[in-house]
Design a protein around this motif. Sequence first.
Motif, PDB file in Angstrom:
ATOM      1  N   SER A  82      32.393 131.738 -11.452  1.00 43.28           N
ATOM      2  CA  SER A  82      33.315 132.832 -11.165  1.00 43.28           C
ATOM      3  C   SER A  82      33.562 132.990  -9.665  1.00 43.28           C
ATOM      4  CB  SER A  82      32.758 134.148 -11.721  1.00 43.28           C
ATOM      5  OG  SER A  82      32.714 134.098 -13.124  1.00 43.28           O
ATOM      6  N   GLY A  83      34.808 133.320  -9.339  1.00 47.38           N
ATOM      7  CA  GLY A  83      35.148 133.600  -7.955  1.00 47.38           C
ATOM      8  C   GLY A  83      35.391 132.392  -7.078  1.00 47.38           C
ATOM      9  N   ASN A  84      35.272 131.197  -7.616  1.00 46.88           N
ATOM     10  CA  ASN A  84      35.624 129.972  -6.895  1.00 46.88           C
ATOM     11  C   ASN A  84      36.962 129.510  -7.458  1.00 46.88           C
ATOM     12  OD1 ASN A  84      33.104 129.525  -5.322  1.00 46.88           O
ATOM     13  ND2 ASN A  84      32.209 129.363  -7.359  1.00 46.88           N
ATOM     14  N   ALA A  85      37.964 129.367  -6.613  1.00 48.80           N
ATOM     15  CA  ALA A  85      39.304 129.030  -7.086  1.00 48.80           C
ATOM     16  C   ALA A  85      39.313 127.661  -7.763  1.00 48.80           C
ATOM     17  CB  ALA A  85      40.284 129.039  -5.915  1.00 48.80           C
ATOM     18  N   LEU A  86      39.853 127.634  -8.989  1.00 50.16           N
ATOM     19  CA  LEU A  86      39.941 126.382  -9.741  1.00 50.16           C
ATOM     20  C   LEU A  86      41.375 125.889  -9.749  1.00 50.16           C
ATOM     21  CD1 LEU A  86      37.632 127.024 -12.833  1.00 50.16           C
ATOM     22  CD2 LEU A  86      37.125 125.722 -10.788  1.00 50.16           C
ATOM     23  N   ASP A  87      41.656 124.924  -8.883  1.00 49.44           N
ATOM     24  CA  ASP A  87      42.961 124.291  -8.913  1.00 49.44           C
ATOM     25  C   ASP A  87      42.926 123.197  -9.985  1.00 49.44           C
ATOM     26  OD1 ASP A  87      41.365 122.365  -7.721  1.00 49.44           O
ATOM     27  OD2 ASP A  87      42.457 122.326  -5.826  1.00 49.44           O
ATOM     28  N   LEU A  88      43.965 122.405 -10.087  1.00 54.54           N
ATOM     29  CA  LEU A  88      44.027 121.389 -11.140  1.00 54.54           C
ATOM     30  C   LEU A  88      42.905 120.352 -11.043  1.00 54.54           C
ATOM     31  CD1 LEU A  88      45.731 121.115 -13.596  1.00 54.54           C
ATOM     32  CD2 LEU A  88      47.275 119.640 -12.340  1.00 54.54           C
ATOM     33  N   PRO A  89      42.614 119.783  -9.856  1.00 48.34           N
ATOM     34  CA  PRO A  89      41.485 118.841  -9.784  1.00 48.34           C
ATOM     35  C   PRO A  89      40.147 119.486 -10.169  1.00 48.34           C
ATOM     36  CG  PRO A  89      42.875 118.594  -7.852  1.00 48.34           C
ATOM     37  CD  PRO A  89      43.358 119.822  -8.590  1.00 48.34           C
ATOM     38  N   SER A  90      39.941 120.726  -9.784  1.00 43.98           N
ATOM     39  CA  SER A  90      38.716 121.438 -10.147  1.00 43.98           C
ATOM     40  C   SER A  90      38.642 121.655 -11.654  1.00 43.98           C
ATOM     41  CB  SER A  90      38.646 122.795  -9.453  1.00 43.98           C
ATOM     42  OG  SER A  90      38.692 122.658  -8.063  1.00 43.98           O
ATOM     43  N   ALA A  91      39.770 122.017 -12.253  1.00 39.86           N
ATOM     44  CA  ALA A  91      39.822 122.234 -13.697  1.00 39.86           C
ATOM     45  C   ALA A  91      39.517 120.944 -14.442  1.00 39.86           C
ATOM     46  CB  ALA A  91      41.182 122.778 -14.104  1.00 39.86           C
ATOM     47  N   ARG A  92      39.997 119.832 -13.928  1.00 40.43           N
ATOM     48  CA  ARG A  92      39.685 118.531 -14.548  1.00 40.43           C
ATOM     49  C   ARG A  92      38.187 118.252 -14.486  1.00 40.43           C
ATOM     50  NH1 ARG A  92      44.721 115.654 -11.721  1.00 40.43           N
ATOM     51  NH2 ARG A  92      46.290 116.170 -13.271  1.00 40.43           N
ATOM     52  N   ALA A  93      37.566 118.619 -13.383  1.00 35.01           N
ATOM     53  CA  ALA A  93      36.121 118.417 -13.246  1.00 35.01           C
ATOM     54  C   ALA A  93      35.362 119.299 -14.238  1.00 35.01           C
ATOM     55  CB  ALA A  93      35.677 118.719 -11.811  1.00 35.01           C
ATOM     56  N   VAL A  94      35.789 120.547 -14.392  1.00 31.85           N
ATOM     57  CA  VAL A  94      35.162 121.439 -15.374  1.00 31.85           C
ATOM     58  C   VAL A  94      35.375 120.878 -16.783  1.00 31.85           C
ATOM     59  CG1 VAL A  94      35.231 123.755 -16.414  1.00 31.85           C
ATOM     60  CG2 VAL A  94      35.323 123.493 -13.916  1.00 31.85           C
ATOM     61  N   ALA A  95      36.575 120.396 -17.058  1.00 32.95           N
ATOM     62  CA  ALA A  95      36.866 119.796 -18.367  1.00 32.95           C
ATOM     63  C   ALA A  95      35.949 118.609 -18.637  1.00 32.95           C
ATOM     64  CB  ALA A  95      38.331 119.367 -18.430  1.00 32.95           C
ATOM     65  N   TYR A  96      35.718 117.791 -17.625  1.00 35.81           N
ATOM     66  CA  TYR A  96      34.817 116.640 -17.760  1.00 35.81           C
ATOM     67  C   TYR A  96      33.415 117.109 -18.142  1.00 35.81           C
ATOM     68  CZ  TYR A  96      31.917 112.645 -16.434  1.00 35.81           C
ATOM     69  OH  TYR A  96      31.001 111.632 -16.443  1.00 35.81           O
ATOM     70  N   ALA A  97      32.917 118.133 -17.458  1.00 36.56           N
ATOM     71  CA  ALA A  97      31.579 118.650 -17.761  1.00 36.56           C
ATOM     72  C   ALA A  97      31.521 119.179 -19.188  1.00 36.56           C
ATOM     73  CB  ALA A  97      31.192 119.745 -16.766  1.00 36.56           C
ATOM     74  N   LEU A  98      32.542 119.902 -19.612  1.00 29.54           N
ATOM     75  CA  LEU A  98      32.554 120.445 -20.967  1.00 29.54           C
ATOM     76  C   LEU A  98      32.688 119.353 -22.022  1.00 29.54           C
ATOM     77  CD1 LEU A  98      34.771 123.629 -20.447  1.00 29.54           C
ATOM     78  CD2 LEU A  98      32.275 123.497 -20.667  1.00 29.54           C
ATOM     79  N   ALA A  99      33.339 118.278 -21.676  1.00 32.52           N
ATOM     80  CA  ALA A  99      33.510 117.177 -22.624  1.00 32.52           C
ATOM     81  C   ALA A  99      32.203 116.425 -22.875  1.00 32.52           C
ATOM     82  CB  ALA A  99      34.582 116.214 -22.126  1.00 32.52           C
ATOM     83  N   TYR A 100      31.291 116.437 -21.910  1.00 30.96           N
ATOM     84  CA  TYR A 100      30.074 115.638 -22.038  1.00 30.96           C
ATOM     85  C   TYR A 100      28.783 116.449 -22.169  1.00 30.96           C
ATOM     86  CZ  TYR A 100      32.923 111.604 -21.164  1.00 30.96           C
ATOM     87  OH  TYR A 100      33.883 110.639 -21.277  1.00 30.96           O
ATOM     88  N   ASN A 101      28.766 117.665 -21.675  1.00 27.59           N
ATOM     89  CA  ASN A 101      27.532 118.458 -21.735  1.00 27.59           C
ATOM     90  C   ASN A 101      27.329 118.991 -23.156  1.00 27.59           C
ATOM     91  OD1 ASN A 101      26.093 121.197 -21.679  1.00 27.59           O
ATOM     92  ND2 ASN A 101      25.523 120.270 -19.730  1.00 27.59           N
ATOM     93  N   GLN A 102      26.090 118.903 -23.636  1.00 24.09           N
ATOM     94  CA  GLN A 102      25.776 119.359 -24.987  1.00 24.09           C
ATOM     95  C   GLN A 102      24.922 120.623 -24.997  1.00 24.09           C
ATOM     96  OE1 GLN A 102      24.121 116.096 -27.237  1.00 24.09           O
ATOM     97  NE2 GLN A 102      25.641 114.685 -26.436  1.00 24.09           N
ATOM     98  N   SER A 103      24.480 121.073 -23.830  1.00 25.43           N
ATOM     99  CA  SER A 103      23.554 122.208 -23.794  1.00 25.43           C
ATOM    100  C   SER A 103      24.199 123.534 -23.396  1.00 25.43           C
ATOM    101  CB  SER A 103      22.394 121.911 -22.844  1.00 25.43           C
ATOM    102  OG  SER A 103      22.862 121.757 -21.514  1.00 25.43           O
ATOM    103  N   LEU A 104      25.329 123.499 -22.706  1.00 28.18           N
ATOM    104  CA  LEU A 104      25.968 124.747 -22.254  1.00 28.18           C
ATOM    105  C   LEU A 104      26.372 125.617 -23.439  1.00 28.18           C
ATOM    106  CD1 LEU A 104      28.436 123.931 -19.342  1.00 28.18           C
ATOM    107  CD2 LEU A 104      26.495 125.471 -19.272  1.00 28.18           C
ATOM    108  N   THR A 105      25.913 126.864 -23.425  1.00 22.94           N
ATOM    109  CA  THR A 105      26.349 127.822 -24.436  1.00 22.94           C
ATOM    110  C   THR A 105      27.352 128.810 -23.855  1.00 22.94           C
ATOM    111  OG1 THR A 105      24.473 129.282 -24.002  1.00 22.94           O
ATOM    112  CG2 THR A 105      24.212 127.657 -25.767  1.00 22.94           C
TER     113      THR A 105
END
Length: 165
Positions: A82-105
Amino acid sequence: NMTHKGLEALSNALWGSTTLKELKIDNNDIGDRGAHQIAAILPALKSLETLDVGFNSIKAPGINILMKAVADTDQIRSLSMSGNALDLPSARAVAYALAYNQSLTSIHLVHCSINPEARRYITAGAVSNPLTSLRVLTGFDMGRKLSFCDIVWETISIVIKTHIP
């Protein structure tokens, strides 16, 4: 008022901790260099379940390296960006983490100025992971209260409508 320099000292002290469950360093000024330092120690923090790096002036380069580290962890349950601006490259990085991480709830992206295209990337990353544990995704103001499942179904509907004549 911690910067990446203070975080470096903290990181050295935390390296290899087997008992640390929460690392909440929100509302500081660690920036991209601090995000790199956190990414470097994440593999060594085997019991860390909660990471809060909100409101730390982290931009795309820092978010990118941090999300790669989050993607590879199997212990982090809650992440706040929260509070860190997510531009398109940042959003892609978050998407990558969500695509591969299995533990985040839960992942918190409040006050991240996420535009609709960036939201689509993040949602697509989450729905592409068949082994996801994700149950809470905050920061997507769509004009009405939606659950994560509602967001997933809206994204699937958009994909179907755009690919089926």
